[in-house]
Design a protein around this motif. Structure first.
Motif, PDB file in Angstrom:
ATOM      1  N   PHE A   1     -20.259 -31.886  11.389  1.00 17.16           N
ATOM      2  CA  PHE A   1     -18.913 -32.471  11.299  1.00 17.16           C
ATOM      3  C   PHE A   1     -18.468 -32.568   9.848  1.00 17.16           C
ATOM      4  O   PHE A   1     -17.308 -32.294   9.517  1.00 17.16           O
ATOM      5  CB  PHE A   1     -18.916 -33.857  11.946  1.00 17.16           C
ATOM      6  CG  PHE A   1     -17.562 -34.501  12.003  1.00 17.16           C
ATOM      7  CD1 PHE A   1     -16.691 -34.224  13.048  1.00 17.16           C
ATOM      8  CD2 PHE A   1     -17.148 -35.389  11.021  1.00 17.16           C
ATOM      9  CE1 PHE A   1     -15.433 -34.815  13.109  1.00 17.16           C
ATOM     10  CE2 PHE A   1     -15.897 -35.984  11.071  1.00 17.16           C
ATOM     11  CZ  PHE A   1     -15.048 -35.699  12.113  1.00 17.16           C
TER      12      PHE A   1
ATOM     13  N   SER B   1     -20.024 -30.959   6.994  1.00 20.43           N
ATOM     14  CA  SER B   1     -20.142 -29.741   6.187  1.00 20.43           C
ATOM     15  C   SER B   1     -19.226 -28.622   6.656  1.00 20.43           C
ATOM     16  O   SER B   1     -18.890 -27.732   5.878  1.00 20.43           O
ATOM     17  CB  SER B   1     -21.587 -29.232   6.216  1.00 20.43           C
ATOM     18  OG  SER B   1     -21.931 -28.772   7.516  1.00 20.43           O
ATOM     19  N   ARG B   2     -18.838 -28.632   7.940  1.00 17.02           N
ATOM     20  CA  ARG B   2     -17.997 -27.594   8.515  1.00 17.02           C
ATOM     21  C   ARG B   2     -18.660 -26.219   8.421  1.00 17.02           C
ATOM     22  O   ARG B   2     -17.993 -25.209   8.304  1.00 17.02           O
ATOM     23  CB  ARG B   2     -16.622 -27.560   7.851  1.00 17.02           C
ATOM     24  CG  ARG B   2     -15.818 -28.833   7.998  1.00 17.02           C
ATOM     25  CD  ARG B   2     -14.607 -28.872   7.065  1.00 17.02           C
ATOM     26  NE  ARG B   2     -13.920 -27.611   7.056  1.00 17.02           N
ATOM     27  CZ  ARG B   2     -13.352 -27.076   5.961  1.00 17.02           C
ATOM     28  NH1 ARG B   2     -13.431 -27.704   4.817  1.00 17.02           N
ATOM     29  NH2 ARG B   2     -12.731 -25.926   6.040  1.00 17.02           N
ATOM     30  N   SER B   3     -19.990 -26.177   8.492  1.00 20.95           N
ATOM     31  CA  SER B   3     -20.704 -24.907   8.389  1.00 20.95           C
ATOM     32  C   SER B   3     -21.888 -24.892   9.346  1.00 20.95           C
ATOM     33  O   SER B   3     -22.836 -25.650   9.176  1.00 20.95           O
ATOM     34  CB  SER B   3     -21.199 -24.696   6.952  1.00 20.95           C
ATOM     35  OG  SER B   3     -22.048 -23.568   6.877  1.00 20.95           O
TER      36      SER B   3
ATOM     37  N   CYS C   1     -15.065 -23.008  17.439  1.00 23.65           N
ATOM     38  CA  CYS C   1     -14.260 -22.105  16.607  1.00 23.65           C
ATOM     39  C   CYS C   1     -13.822 -20.838  17.326  1.00 23.65           C
ATOM     40  O   CYS C   1     -12.774 -20.275  16.994  1.00 23.65           O
ATOM     41  CB  CYS C   1     -15.051 -21.714  15.351  1.00 23.65           C
ATOM     42  SG  CYS C   1     -15.280 -23.057  14.176  1.00 23.65           S
TER      43      CYS C   1
ATOM     44  N   THR D   1     -17.198 -21.996   7.100  1.00 23.45           N
ATOM     45  CA  THR D   1     -16.073 -22.903   7.272  1.00 23.45           C
ATOM     46  C   THR D   1     -14.804 -22.116   7.592  1.00 23.45           C
ATOM     47  O   THR D   1     -14.509 -21.102   6.987  1.00 23.45           O
ATOM     48  CB  THR D   1     -15.845 -23.718   5.995  1.00 23.45           C
ATOM     49  OG1 THR D   1     -15.671 -22.826   4.903  1.00 23.45           O
ATOM     50  CG2 THR D   1     -17.016 -24.630   5.712  1.00 23.45           C
TER      51      THR D   1
ATOM     52  N   PRO E   1      -8.791 -27.746   7.822  1.00 16.04           N
ATOM     53  CA  PRO E   1     -10.006 -28.511   7.502  1.00 16.04           C
ATOM     54  C   PRO E   1     -10.251 -29.684   8.444  1.00 16.04           C
ATOM     55  O   PRO E   1     -11.394 -29.983   8.789  1.00 16.04           O
ATOM     56  CB  PRO E   1      -9.745 -28.998   6.069  1.00 16.04           C
ATOM     57  CG  PRO E   1      -8.797 -28.005   5.500  1.00 16.04           C
ATOM     58  CD  PRO E   1      -7.908 -27.624   6.651  1.00 16.04           C
TER      59      PRO E   1
ATOM     60  N   ASP F   1     -11.499 -28.225  11.671  1.00  7.40           N
ATOM     61  CA  ASP F   1     -12.777 -27.527  11.556  1.00  7.40           C
ATOM     62  C   ASP F   1     -13.961 -28.468  11.684  1.00  7.40           C
ATOM     63  O   ASP F   1     -15.046 -28.053  12.082  1.00  7.40           O
ATOM     64  CB  ASP F   1     -12.837 -26.782  10.218  1.00  7.40           C
ATOM     65  CG  ASP F   1     -13.842 -25.648  10.238  1.00  7.40           C
ATOM     66  OD1 ASP F   1     -14.140 -25.138  11.334  1.00  7.40           O
ATOM     67  OD2 ASP F   1     -14.342 -25.272   9.164  1.00  7.40           O
ATOM     68  N   MET F   2     -13.765 -29.734  11.355  1.00 10.41           N
ATOM     69  CA  MET F   2     -14.873 -30.681  11.459  1.00 10.41           C
ATOM     70  C   MET F   2     -15.340 -30.824  12.904  1.00 10.41           C
ATOM     71  O   MET F   2     -16.529 -30.715  13.210  1.00 10.41           O
ATOM     72  CB  MET F   2     -14.453 -32.032  10.873  1.00 10.41           C
ATOM     73  CG  MET F   2     -14.193 -31.988   9.370  1.00 10.41           C
ATOM     74  SD  MET F   2     -13.866 -33.611   8.644  1.00 10.41           S
ATOM     75  CE  MET F   2     -12.265 -33.986   9.363  1.00 10.41           C
TER      76      MET F   2
ATOM     77  N   ARG G   1     -14.546 -28.806  15.425  1.00  9.78           N
ATOM     78  CA  ARG G   1     -14.949 -27.500  15.948  1.00  9.78           C
ATOM     79  C   ARG G   1     -16.410 -27.205  15.616  1.00  9.78           C
ATOM     80  O   ARG G   1     -17.180 -26.761  16.474  1.00  9.78           O
ATOM     81  CB  ARG G   1     -14.065 -26.395  15.352  1.00  9.78           C
ATOM     82  CG  ARG G   1     -12.630 -26.424  15.779  1.00  9.78           C
ATOM     83  CD  ARG G   1     -11.875 -25.182  15.334  1.00  9.78           C
ATOM     84  NE  ARG G   1     -12.166 -24.754  13.977  1.00  9.78           N
ATOM     85  CZ  ARG G   1     -11.256 -24.473  13.057  1.00  9.78           C
ATOM     86  NH1 ARG G   1      -9.963 -24.609  13.342  1.00  9.78           N
ATOM     87  NH2 ARG G   1     -11.583 -24.047  11.866  1.00  9.78           N
ATOM     88  N   THR G   2     -16.807 -27.439  14.368  1.00 10.12           N
ATOM     89  CA  THR G   2     -18.163 -27.111  13.939  1.00 10.12           C
ATOM     90  C   THR G   2     -19.187 -28.020  14.599  1.00 10.12           C
ATOM     91  O   THR G   2     -20.288 -27.572  14.948  1.00 10.12           O
ATOM     92  CB  THR G   2     -18.273 -27.204  12.407  1.00 10.12           C
ATOM     93  OG1 THR G   2     -17.229 -26.434  11.804  1.00 10.12           O
ATOM     94  CG2 THR G   2     -19.613 -26.662  11.927  1.00 10.12           C
TER      95      THR G   2
END
Length: 444
Positions: free
Chosen positions: A272, A274-276, A313, A356, A384, A387-388, A390-391
Motif C-alpha cells: 500500500f 510502496s506502490r510496487s 492494476c 508503480t 498515486p 495505486d496504493m 491497487r498494489t
C-alpha cells in the motif's frame, strides 16, 4: 542460600514500536505535512516531501532489475526440487487467470452501476496522450530484447523476465554443470534481498514523503472531481481482497481467511505504501512461506506473481478506467468491448510489470477498445492515490494463489498456517531450516 544478584535483578522491559504502527504514523504525518504545505503554501516543505518520496521509490527501483532477474532464475530452477513441478506451475497460472477474471468482472459491474465519468465536469480537452503507451504489437514484439543490457538500463521488466526464464530453463537442461552458476545466483539473490530489506525499513519515512506529496500536489479539490472513480477503485479492490479472496480460501483451500490476513499483513501494508509489487516481493515471499507454503514452491509462485499477477492494476483498474474514459468522451461500450477488457486483463497483465503505476496496461486496454489514449491524461493526477490500493490488492492476490494451490495439492503446512501471526518479519536472513522437497500427490 540467597539468590544471586543476577537472579534478583528484574528483566528490563523493552519496547519496540511495531512496524505497522510506524507506517500508520508515517501516513498521519504525510497527510499533516501535505496539508500544511498546500494550505500555507510552504514551498520548501513541498519540495522536501517530493524529494523524500522520490528517493524512497528510486531506492526500490534500484533493486528491481537484478532482483527480478535472479528471483525468476532461481525460482524456475527451484522447481526441480518439487515433485510434479509442471502441474504446480500450470495450476498456479490457472488460478491467476481465474482470480483475474473475477476481479475484472467486479470492476465492470461497479463501473456500469456508477458511471464514474458522469458529472465530473471533465472534458476531452482536459486529457492528453501519455508519452509511454502500449499496444499489442509493442507487447508481443517487446518481449524479446535486442540486447542483454538495455532491459536492465531501461527497466523493461517483461524483457528481464524473458531473459531470466531462458537462463533458468537452460540451467535446468544443463543439470549439474550449471550448479556453480545457480549457487552464485542464489547468493546474489540473498544479497539483494538483504539490501532491499534495509530500504523496506525506510518505508515509514518514504510514506511521509509519498502521502505528503500527493496531498500537497493535488489537495482534496482534485480528489472531489474523481470522487466516484476513486471510490469505485477502492470498493472494487476491497471486494476482491476482503470478499473474493476470503471466499476462495474458505471454500477452495478450506482454511481460515482471517488467519491469512494475519500472516500476510506485513506484505499488504508495505505494498500500500510502496506502490510496487516487485519492491514488496521479498516480504510477500516471506509471509507466503510463513503461511505454510513450501519454500521451493513459494520461491517460484511469488516472483512469478509479482510480475504477472495484478488483480488491482490489470483487472479492476483498466475496467473502471475504460468506462470512465468512455463516459468523458461519450463513447458507448457494448458486450464486445467488455469481453475485450476481460481478455486484455487476463492476457496482458504482464505489461504492468509490478512497478508503480499502470499506464502501459491502461493504454493497452484503450488501444484495444479504440478509445482515445488522451483519456489517460485525465487519470494521471489521481494515479498515486489509486495505486496504493491497487498494489495492496495485487500483493494480496500474489500470496492467496500459492496458498490455494498448496492447499489443493496437499502440501500446505496447516500447522504453520494456523499459527502465522501479523508480527513484522525480521528480514530475509531470518529463515527457517530448509525443508524436505515438497511431495505432491499424484492425481488419480
Amino acid at each position: 542460600m540467597s539468590a544471586s544478584p543476577q537472579a534478583q535483578a528484574p528483566a528490563k522491559a523493552s519496547f519496540k514500536f511495531p512496524f505497522w504502527a510506524q507506517i500508520v504514523a508515517g501516513l498521519a504525518l504525510g497527510v499533516l505535512f501535505g496539508w500544511l504545505a498546500r494550505s500555507q503554501d510552504v514551498s520548501w516543505l513541498k519540495t522536501t516531501l517530493e524529494q523524500v518520496g522520490d528517493i524512497f521509490i528510486q531506492l526500490l527501483k534500484l533493486a528491481v532489475a537484478p532482483l527480478v532477474f535472479f528471483a525468476i532464475l532461481v525460482s524456475i530452477t527451484n522447481l526441480r526440487k518439487v515433485n510434479n513441478a509442471a502441474r504446480l506451475a500450470t495450476r498456479t497460472l490457472l488460478w491467476f487467470m481465474i482470480t483475474s477474471l473475477i476481479a475484472v468482472a467486479i470492476g465492470l459491474a461497479i463501473g456500469l452501476l456508477t458511471d464514474p465519468g458522469a458529472g465530473t465536469g471533465l472534458t476531452p480537452a482536459d486529457g492528453k496522450e501519455p508519452k509511454r503507451h502500449g499496444s499489442w504489437i509493442d507487447f508481443l514484439t517487446g518481449i524479446v530484447p535486442k540486447d542483454i543490457i538495455t532491459p536492465f538500463t531501461e527497466l523493461n521488466v517483461l524483457q528481464i523476465v524473458f531473459l531470466a526464464a531462458v537462463a533458468g530453463i537452460a540451467a535446468l537442461q544443463l543439470g549439474s554443470k550449471a550448479q556453480p552458476v545457480l549457487n552464485l545466483a542464489e547468493s546474489v539473490l540473498e544479497l539483494l534481498q538483504k539490501a532491499l530489506w534495509w530500504v523496506i525499513r525506510l518505508a515509514p519515512i518514504g510514506t511521509v514523503g509519498l502521502i505528503g506529496t500527493a496531498i500537497a500536489s493535488y489537495g482534496w479539490d482534485l480528489i472531489g472531481k474523481y470522487a466516484t472513480f476513486t471510490a469505485d477503485i477502492y470498493i472494487g479492490c476491497a471486494l476482491v481482497m476482503f470478499g473474493v479472496y476470503p471466499l476462495l480460501l474458505a471454500t477452495v483451500a478450506k482454511v481460515n481467511p482471517v488467519q491469512f490476513f494475519k500472516g500476510a499483513w506485513p506484505a499488504i501494508q508495505l505494498a500500500f505504501v510502496s506502490r510496487s509489487s516487485v519492491g514488496t516481493m521479498p516480504v510477500t515471499q516471506k509471509v507466503t512461506e510463513r503461511l505454510g507454503v513450501p519454500k521451493e514452491y513459494a520461491s517460484f509462485a511469488v516472483p512469478f506473481g509479482a510480475t504477472t499477477k495484478m488483480d488491482g492494476c490489470a483487472a479492476i483498474y483498466p475496467a473502471l478506467a475504460a468506462i470512465f474514459i468512455a463516459n468523458i468522451f461519450d463513447v458507448q461500450l457494448g458486450i464486445k468491448e467488455y469481453l475485450l477488457i476481460a481478455f486484455v486483463s487476463v492476457v496482458g497483465s504482464a505489461a504492468t510489470a509490478g512497478l508503480t503505476g499502470a499506464t502501459v496496461m491502461l493504454t493497452l486496454t484503450l488501444s484495444t477498445l479504440g478509445l482515445p489514449l488522451a483519456g489517460v491524461g485525465l487519470l494521471m493526477a489521481i494515479d498515486p492515490i489509486l495505486d496504493m490500493m491497487r498494489t495492496a490488492t495485487n500483493v494480496a492476490g500474489q500470496a492467496v494463489v500459492p496458498v490455494i494451490v498448496a492447499a489443493r495439492e496437499g502440501i500446505l503446512d496447516k500447522e504453520a498456517y494456523a499459527t502465522a501471526s501479523s508480527s513484522p518479519l525480521d528480514g530475509p536472513a531470518a529463515e527457517p531450516a530448509a525443508a524436505e522437497p515438497a511431495k505432491v500427490p499424484v492425481a488419480a
